[in-house]
Design a protein around this motif. Sequence first.
Motif, PDB file in Angstrom:
ATOM      1  N   LYS A   5      -5.632  28.847   5.550  1.00  0.00           N
ATOM      2  CA  LYS A   5      -4.844  27.767   4.652  1.00  0.00           C
ATOM      3  C   LYS A   5      -3.516  26.786   5.399  1.00  0.00           C
ATOM      4  CE  LYS A   5      -1.510  29.438   2.141  1.00  0.00           C
ATOM      5  NZ  LYS A   5      -0.516  30.848   1.599  1.00  0.00           N
ATOM      6  N   HIS A   6      -3.394  27.358   6.587  1.00  0.00           N
ATOM      7  CA  HIS A   6      -2.442  26.607   7.184  1.00  0.00           C
ATOM      8  C   HIS A   6      -3.441  26.115   8.044  1.00  0.00           C
ATOM      9  CE1 HIS A   6       0.329  30.417   6.140  1.00  0.00           C
ATOM     10  NE2 HIS A   6      -0.504  31.300   6.938  1.00  0.00           N
ATOM     11  N   GLU A   7      -4.297  26.355   8.664  1.00  0.00           N
ATOM     12  CA  GLU A   7      -4.860  25.083   9.432  1.00  0.00           C
ATOM     13  C   GLU A   7      -4.937  24.273   8.244  1.00  0.00           C
ATOM     14  OE1 GLU A   7      -7.730  27.664  12.417  1.00  0.00           O
ATOM     15  OE2 GLU A   7      -8.832  27.451  10.162  1.00  0.00           O
ATOM     16  N   GLN A   8      -5.463  24.455   7.526  1.00  0.00           N
ATOM     17  CA  GLN A   8      -5.585  22.953   6.052  1.00  0.00           C
ATOM     18  C   GLN A   8      -4.240  22.511   6.140  1.00  0.00           C
ATOM     19  OE1 GLN A   8      -7.813  20.915   4.553  1.00  0.00           O
ATOM     20  NE2 GLN A   8      -9.152  22.517   5.120  1.00  0.00           N
ATOM     21  N   ARG A   9      -3.247  22.795   6.891  1.00  0.00           N
ATOM     22  CA  ARG A   9      -1.736  22.419   6.664  1.00  0.00           C
ATOM     23  C   ARG A   9      -0.983  21.753   7.541  1.00  0.00           C
ATOM     24  NH1 ARG A   9       3.428  25.172   6.887  1.00  0.00           N
ATOM     25  NH2 ARG A   9       4.486  24.145   6.709  1.00  0.00           N
ATOM     26  N   VAL A  10      -1.966  22.114   8.334  1.00  0.00           N
ATOM     27  CA  VAL A  10      -2.117  21.271   9.808  1.00  0.00           C
ATOM     28  C   VAL A  10      -2.238  20.290   9.680  1.00  0.00           C
ATOM     29  CG1 VAL A  10      -1.647  21.167  12.089  1.00  0.00           C
ATOM     30  CG2 VAL A  10      -0.897  23.438  11.075  1.00  0.00           C
ATOM     31  N   LEU A  11      -3.385  20.057   9.642  1.00  0.00           N
ATOM     32  CA  LEU A  11      -4.549  19.318   9.459  1.00  0.00           C
ATOM     33  C   LEU A  11      -4.159  17.866   8.515  1.00  0.00           C
ATOM     34  CD1 LEU A  11      -8.254  20.911   9.610  1.00  0.00           C
ATOM     35  CD2 LEU A  11      -7.181  19.083  11.561  1.00  0.00           C
ATOM     36  N   HIS A  12      -3.950  18.458   7.162  1.00  0.00           N
ATOM     37  CA  HIS A  12      -3.353  17.801   6.416  1.00  0.00           C
ATOM     38  C   HIS A  12      -1.829  16.206   6.798  1.00  0.00           C
ATOM     39  CE1 HIS A  12      -2.868  15.670   2.271  1.00  0.00           C
ATOM     40  NE2 HIS A  12      -2.092  15.646   2.543  1.00  0.00           N
ATOM     41  N   ALA A  13      -1.380  17.445   7.286  1.00  0.00           N
ATOM     42  CA  ALA A  13       0.019  16.537   7.775  1.00  0.00           C
ATOM     43  C   ALA A  13      -0.715  15.635   9.108  1.00  0.00           C
ATOM     44  CB  ALA A  13       1.126  17.865   8.730  1.00  0.00           C
ATOM     45  N   LEU A  14      -1.455  16.397  10.158  1.00  0.00           N
ATOM     46  CA  LEU A  14      -1.804  14.800  10.939  1.00  0.00           C
ATOM     47  C   LEU A  14      -2.641  14.177  10.780  1.00  0.00           C
ATOM     48  CD1 LEU A  14      -2.964  18.501  13.500  1.00  0.00           C
ATOM     49  CD2 LEU A  14      -1.033  16.559  13.580  1.00  0.00           C
ATOM     50  N   ALA A  15      -3.447  14.487   9.815  1.00  0.00           N
ATOM     51  CA  ALA A  15      -4.706  12.943   9.388  1.00  0.00           C
ATOM     52  C   ALA A  15      -3.878  11.976   8.406  1.00  0.00           C
ATOM     53  CB  ALA A  15      -5.026  14.096   7.997  1.00  0.00           C
ATOM     54  N   GLN A  16      -1.814  12.534   7.987  1.00  0.00           N
ATOM     55  CA  GLN A  16      -1.585  11.354   7.279  1.00  0.00           C
ATOM     56  C   GLN A  16      -0.876  10.365   8.584  1.00  0.00           C
ATOM     57  OE1 GLN A  16       1.152  13.630   4.125  1.00  0.00           O
ATOM     58  NE2 GLN A  16      -0.151  12.760   3.107  1.00  0.00           N
ATOM     59  N   GLY A  17      -0.563  11.264   9.940  1.00  0.00           N
ATOM     60  CA  GLY A  17       0.024  10.045  11.027  1.00  0.00           C
ATOM     61  C   GLY A  17       0.785  11.143  11.946  1.00  0.00           C
ATOM     62  N   GLY A  18       0.725  12.545  11.447  1.00  0.00           N
ATOM     63  CA  GLY A  18       1.323  13.999  12.116  1.00  0.00           C
ATOM     64  C   GLY A  18       0.920  13.531  13.847  1.00  0.00           C
ATOM     65  N   PHE A  19       1.261  14.716  14.323  1.00  0.00           N
ATOM     66  CA  PHE A  19       0.985  14.922  15.306  1.00  0.00           C
ATOM     67  C   PHE A  19       1.305  16.351  16.472  1.00  0.00           C
ATOM     68  CE2 PHE A  19       4.680  12.981  16.580  1.00  0.00           C
ATOM     69  CZ  PHE A  19       5.271  13.717  17.382  1.00  0.00           C
ATOM     70  N   ILE A  20       1.353  16.883  17.381  1.00  0.00           N
ATOM     71  CA  ILE A  20       1.474  18.202  17.805  1.00  0.00           C
ATOM     72  C   ILE A  20       1.860  17.873  19.419  1.00  0.00           C
ATOM     73  CG2 ILE A  20       0.702  20.290  18.628  1.00  0.00           C
ATOM     74  CD1 ILE A  20      -1.190  20.267  16.303  1.00  0.00           C
ATOM     75  N   ARG A  21       3.487  18.299  20.067  1.00  0.00           N
ATOM     76  CA  ARG A  21       3.504  17.857  21.073  1.00  0.00           C
ATOM     77  C   ARG A  21       3.933  19.095  21.298  1.00  0.00           C
ATOM     78  NH1 ARG A  21       8.751  14.918  19.928  1.00  0.00           N
ATOM     79  NH2 ARG A  21       7.608  13.763  20.054  1.00  0.00           N
ATOM     80  N   HIS A  22       3.044  19.387  22.885  1.00  0.00           N
ATOM     81  CA  HIS A  22       3.161  20.462  23.752  1.00  0.00           C
ATOM     82  C   HIS A  22       3.552  20.451  25.083  1.00  0.00           C
ATOM     83  CE1 HIS A  22      -0.349  17.352  25.170  1.00  0.00           C
ATOM     84  NE2 HIS A  22       0.148  18.403  25.919  1.00  0.00           N
ATOM     85  N   VAL A  23       4.146  21.489  25.164  1.00  0.00           N
ATOM     86  CA  VAL A  23       5.047  22.140  26.455  1.00  0.00           C
ATOM     87  C   VAL A  23       4.842  22.684  27.226  1.00  0.00           C
ATOM     88  CG1 VAL A  23       7.016  23.244  27.116  1.00  0.00           C
ATOM     89  CG2 VAL A  23       6.944  22.359  25.127  1.00  0.00           C
ATOM     90  N   ARG A  24       3.937  22.061  28.549  1.00  0.00           N
ATOM     91  CA  ARG A  24       3.682  23.164  29.490  1.00  0.00           C
ATOM     92  C   ARG A  24       4.031  23.498  30.683  1.00  0.00           C
ATOM     93  NH1 ARG A  24      -1.831  21.747  30.094  1.00  0.00           N
ATOM     94  NH2 ARG A  24      -3.187  20.124  29.104  1.00  0.00           N
ATOM     95  N   ASP A  25       4.263  24.907  31.406  1.00  0.00           N
ATOM     96  CA  ASP A  25       4.252  25.512  32.200  1.00  0.00           C
ATOM     97  C   ASP A  25       3.332  25.343  33.480  1.00  0.00           C
ATOM     98  OD1 ASP A  25       6.223  26.650  34.211  1.00  0.00           O
ATOM     99  OD2 ASP A  25       5.126  28.936  32.657  1.00  0.00           O
ATOM    100  N   GLY A  26       3.545  24.387  34.087  1.00  0.00           N
ATOM    101  CA  GLY A  26       2.665  23.714  35.015  1.00  0.00           C
ATOM    102  C   GLY A  26       1.003  23.879  34.301  1.00  0.00           C
ATOM    103  N   ARG A  27       0.240  24.633  34.448  1.00  0.00           N
ATOM    104  CA  ARG A  27      -0.907  24.129  33.786  1.00  0.00           C
ATOM    105  C   ARG A  27      -1.513  25.032  32.614  1.00  0.00           C
ATOM    106  NH1 ARG A  27      -5.203  22.224  37.147  1.00  0.00           N
ATOM    107  NH2 ARG A  27      -6.967  23.389  35.782  1.00  0.00           N
ATOM    108  N   ARG A  28      -0.418  26.209  31.750  1.00  0.00           N
ATOM    109  CA  ARG A  28      -1.089  26.574  31.296  1.00  0.00           C
ATOM    110  C   ARG A  28       0.260  25.814  29.715  1.00  0.00           C
ATOM    111  NH1 ARG A  28       0.936  32.034  31.511  1.00  0.00           N
ATOM    112  NH2 ARG A  28       0.789  32.167  29.114  1.00  0.00           N
ATOM    113  N   ILE A  29      -0.036  26.012  28.584  1.00  0.00           N
ATOM    114  CA  ILE A  29       0.391  25.717  27.949  1.00  0.00           C
ATOM    115  C   ILE A  29       1.107  26.960  27.059  1.00  0.00           C
ATOM    116  CG2 ILE A  29       0.317  24.551  24.895  1.00  0.00           C
ATOM    117  CD1 ILE A  29      -1.471  22.958  25.822  1.00  0.00           C
ATOM    118  N   VAL A  30       2.493  26.624  27.147  1.00  0.00           N
ATOM    119  CA  VAL A  30       3.952  27.820  26.740  1.00  0.00           C
ATOM    120  C   VAL A  30       4.099  27.472  25.466  1.00  0.00           C
ATOM    121  CG1 VAL A  30       3.811  29.168  29.377  1.00  0.00           C
ATOM    122  CG2 VAL A  30       5.020  27.043  28.422  1.00  0.00           C
ATOM    123  N   GLY A  31       4.265  26.786  24.751  1.00  0.00           N
ATOM    124  CA  GLY A  31       4.671  26.092  23.435  1.00  0.00           C
ATOM    125  C   GLY A  31       4.506  24.219  22.814  1.00  0.00           C
ATOM    126  N   ALA A  32       3.695  24.859  20.995  1.00  0.00           N
ATOM    127  CA  ALA A  32       3.939  23.669  20.479  1.00  0.00           C
ATOM    128  C   ALA A  32       4.497  23.417  19.232  1.00  0.00           C
ATOM    129  CB  ALA A  32       1.789  23.806  20.102  1.00  0.00           C
TER     130      ALA A  32
END
Length: 84
Positions: A5-32
Amino acid sequence: MNVSKHEQRVLHALAQGGFIRHVRDGRRIVGADCFNREGHRLAGFSLDLFERMRKRGLIASRGGLPYRISQRGLEAVRAQLDNR
């Protein structure tokens, strides 16, 4: 493909033009954070959910840009009414 259900909610927002901004600490992603097309942040989006969606190929990033829905994600998302 089984999508939670949570993945569906995110996918629906992305399909309508949304995006996911990620935060890196060197090479690793530490936040999104997931944003819809109006720029509002989705509540309940976690780093664990981000990693699960990325490993399943539902979202992708090209050239260091924010993550967006992939073709596989578009095929997995179910239609929902947009109550605006």
